[in-house]
Design a protein around this motif. Structure first.
Motif, mmCIF file in Angstrom:
data_model
loop_
_atom_site.group_PDB
_atom_site.id
_atom_site.type_symbol
_atom_site.label_atom_id
_atom_site.label_comp_id
_atom_site.label_asym_id
_atom_site.label_seq_id
_atom_site.Cartn_x
_atom_site.Cartn_y
_atom_site.Cartn_z
ATOM 1 N N ARG A 1 0.812 -1.225 0.000
ATOM 2 C CA ARG A 1 0.000 0.000 0.000
ATOM 3 C C ARG A 1 0.846 1.275 0.000
ATOM 4 O O ARG A 1 0.402 2.320 -0.475
ATOM 5 C CB ARG A 1 -0.936 0.012 1.207
ATOM 6 C CG ARG A 1 -2.054 -1.019 1.110
ATOM 7 C CD ARG A 1 -3.061 -0.843 2.240
ATOM 8 N NE ARG A 1 -3.670 0.473 2.234
ATOM 9 C CZ ARG A 1 -4.665 0.837 1.418
ATOM 10 N NH1 ARG A 1 -5.146 -0.026 0.526
ATOM 11 N NH2 ARG A 1 -5.176 2.044 1.493
ATOM 12 N N HIS B 1 -11.795 -0.194 -0.181
ATOM 13 C CA HIS B 1 -10.502 -0.654 -0.688
ATOM 14 C C HIS B 1 -10.601 -0.917 -2.189
ATOM 15 O O HIS B 1 -11.442 -1.704 -2.630
ATOM 16 C CB HIS B 1 -10.093 -1.926 0.047
ATOM 17 C CG HIS B 1 -8.708 -2.391 -0.246
ATOM 18 N ND1 HIS B 1 -7.594 -1.799 0.290
ATOM 19 C CD2 HIS B 1 -8.255 -3.395 -1.036
ATOM 20 C CE1 HIS B 1 -6.509 -2.427 -0.147
ATOM 21 N NE2 HIS B 1 -6.885 -3.393 -0.960
ATOM 22 N N GLU C 1 -8.439 -1.564 -6.015
ATOM 23 C CA GLU C 1 -7.202 -1.968 -6.680
ATOM 24 C C GLU C 1 -7.255 -1.595 -8.156
ATOM 25 O O GLU C 1 -8.327 -1.300 -8.703
ATOM 26 C CB GLU C 1 -6.968 -3.462 -6.496
ATOM 27 C CG GLU C 1 -6.755 -3.818 -5.032
ATOM 28 C CD GLU C 1 -6.483 -5.287 -4.817
ATOM 29 O OE1 GLU C 1 -5.356 -5.608 -4.401
ATOM 30 O OE2 GLU C 1 -7.383 -6.090 -5.044
ATOM 31 N N CYS D 1 -2.793 -1.421 -4.884
ATOM 32 C CA CYS D 1 -3.929 -1.560 -3.976
ATOM 33 C C CYS D 1 -4.198 -0.256 -3.235
ATOM 34 O O CYS D 1 -4.945 -0.242 -2.256
ATOM 35 C CB CYS D 1 -3.677 -2.699 -2.982
ATOM 36 S SG CYS D 1 -2.206 -2.474 -1.958
ATOM 37 N N ASN D 2 -3.600 0.843 -3.696
ATOM 38 C CA ASN D 2 -3.782 2.140 -3.061
ATOM 39 C C ASN D 2 -3.731 3.234 -4.117
ATOM 40 O O ASN D 2 -2.648 3.628 -4.564
ATOM 41 C CB ASN D 2 -2.686 2.376 -2.010
ATOM 42 C CG ASN D 2 -2.905 3.643 -1.210
ATOM 43 O OD1 ASN D 2 -3.638 4.538 -1.623
ATOM 44 N ND2 ASN D 2 -2.264 3.734 -0.062
#
Length: 398
Positions: free
Chosen positions: A329, A385, A387, A352-353
């Motif tokens: 991340r 969250h 991606e 993923c961030n």
């Protein structure tokens, strides 16, 4: 549209009206009165789970499919906008409900009761889940039996239960505790046999100790069975992994040599039909990748390398026809410096961030790279969250 209409969902999940006010548990099209009363609009659905919104496993079950997909895309667009970047964003891939193949539940023995579930939103309190709309049913089916097992094992504290679906079945790692005695061993064997468990390991602070594993636990990546260390990182859903892998292969084309950075167990390494140099800092993950590649006779060249402390140099990167990276991340700021200056034709960046991705993308774009497209992926259904996979190239000189 009036000023009191919710027009978008912010990164942390609260709705924002046209006049800038915030409202929790709202959806685009809802209206927010001056006294804070929320009137639901056409995109506000009835949350399916009885534990919502107390349970912290989901934050956005009030969004219908359209507005949730728009949220996933908007999270990325907003992060890019903060860095002054625009590009084509493809239609997002959203994982269906009940497809999560890995999760960490919290367990606590208190007052003669065994509680097992996710933590409450912004709290350490545990929601004792009776249903779950995100977990694969094969994992959720273990929740009630695990409560019984933990009592039989004389679990008297708080710990974590890591659940993963391996090739051979459910893989369980219980942390903060280790069972003792013959009755506990017999209860564990009976549980594993009854529920066709692939492996059970315990970690009381000295590292995982496996107490049940009839056959070696593996996870198949790119068609290759790879040894699976307990509680290893995997993409959250099988379909999400497939969407990211498809995007990576689309981005890099058909190169002869590829560098896969932050390679992990080999999610992308094993799927790439080329000679692959794989860099990974985790020794367990790298050992599994190496064992899987060797058994399948894949042309993979692994290296134990901390890319934060020792990123690949420009000269090293220039040897490859394509670079794939999937950092944690925190992003890949240290590696991005050399990537910005290298002559590699194409970069596939999996993130993923969105915030750290946009930061690194700004460094690349400032050095002359361009983002051809971004593929959003929403593997963590109804969470904030998000991606993505992105393709970077250098524009041809005019």
């Amino acid at each position: 549209m009036t000023d009191d209409t919710i027009i978008r969902i912010a990164a942390r999940g609260d709705g924002i009206t046209a006049d800038g006010r915030h409202a929790a548990l709202s959806a685009p099209g809802d209206t927010l009165a001056a006294d804070g009363t929320l009137t639901h609009g056409p995109h506000h659905q009835t949350p399916p789970c009885i534990h919502f919104p107390t349970c912290g496993g989901c934050q956005l079950q009030q969004l219908d499919d359209q507005s949730y997909a728009e949220f996933v895309t908007d999270r990325i667009a907003s992060a890019l906008d903060g860095q002054g970047i625009t590009t084509m964003i493809r239609e997002p891939h959203i994982s269906p409900p009940r497809t999560r193949r890995r999760a960490t539940l919290h367990a606590e023995a208190k007052g003669g009761r065994m509680t097992l579930g996710f933590a409450e939103e912004k709290s350490h309190a545990i929601v004792d889940i009776k249903e779950c709309w995100i977990l694969d049913p094969r994992l959720f089916a273990l929740v009630a039996p695990l409560r019984v097992l933990l009592r039989k094992l004389n679990f008297k504290r708080r710990g974590d239960v890591h659940l993963t679906l391996a090739d051979q079945g459910p893989d369980i790692l219980i942390t903060g505790f280790a069972p003792e005695g013959l009755p506990a061993a017999e209860a564990l064997v009976a549980f594993c046999e009854a529920h066709k468990i692939a492996r059970v390991a315990f970690n009381d602070g000295m590292g995982p100790e496996t107490l049940w594993e009839p056959d070696a636990c593996t996870i198949t990546l790119g068609g290759v069975p790879v040894p699976l260390p307990p509680a290893s990182f995997l993409q959250a859903t099988v379909d999400g992994e497939a969407a990211l892998t498809t995007a990576v292969l689309d981005a890099i084309g058909k190169p002869a040599t590829v560098a896969d950075l932050f390679a992990g167990l080999g999610t992308f390494t094993m799927a790439i039909p080329a000679k692959v140099y794989a860099a990974e800092a985790g020794r367990d993950a790298l050992g599994s990748l190496k064992a899987g590649a060797n058994a399948a006779r894949r042309p993979v060249f692994p290296e134990h390398r901390d890319l934060y402390r020792r990123p690949l140099t420009v000269a090293e990167l220039d040897r490859f026809d394509a670079v794939v990276l999937d950092p944690p991340r925190s992003g890949a700021r240290e590696q991005a410096v050399a990537l910005a200056a290298c002559k590699t034709p194409v970069i596939a960046y999996v993130s993923c961030n969105p915030a750290t991705f946009a930061r690194d993308a700004k460094d690349l774009c400032d050095a002359g790279w361009q983002i051809d497209w971004i593929q959003p992926v929403g593997q963590f259904r109804w969470s904030t969250h998000v991606e993505l996979a992105a393709k970077f190239t250098r524009p041809s000189p005019q």
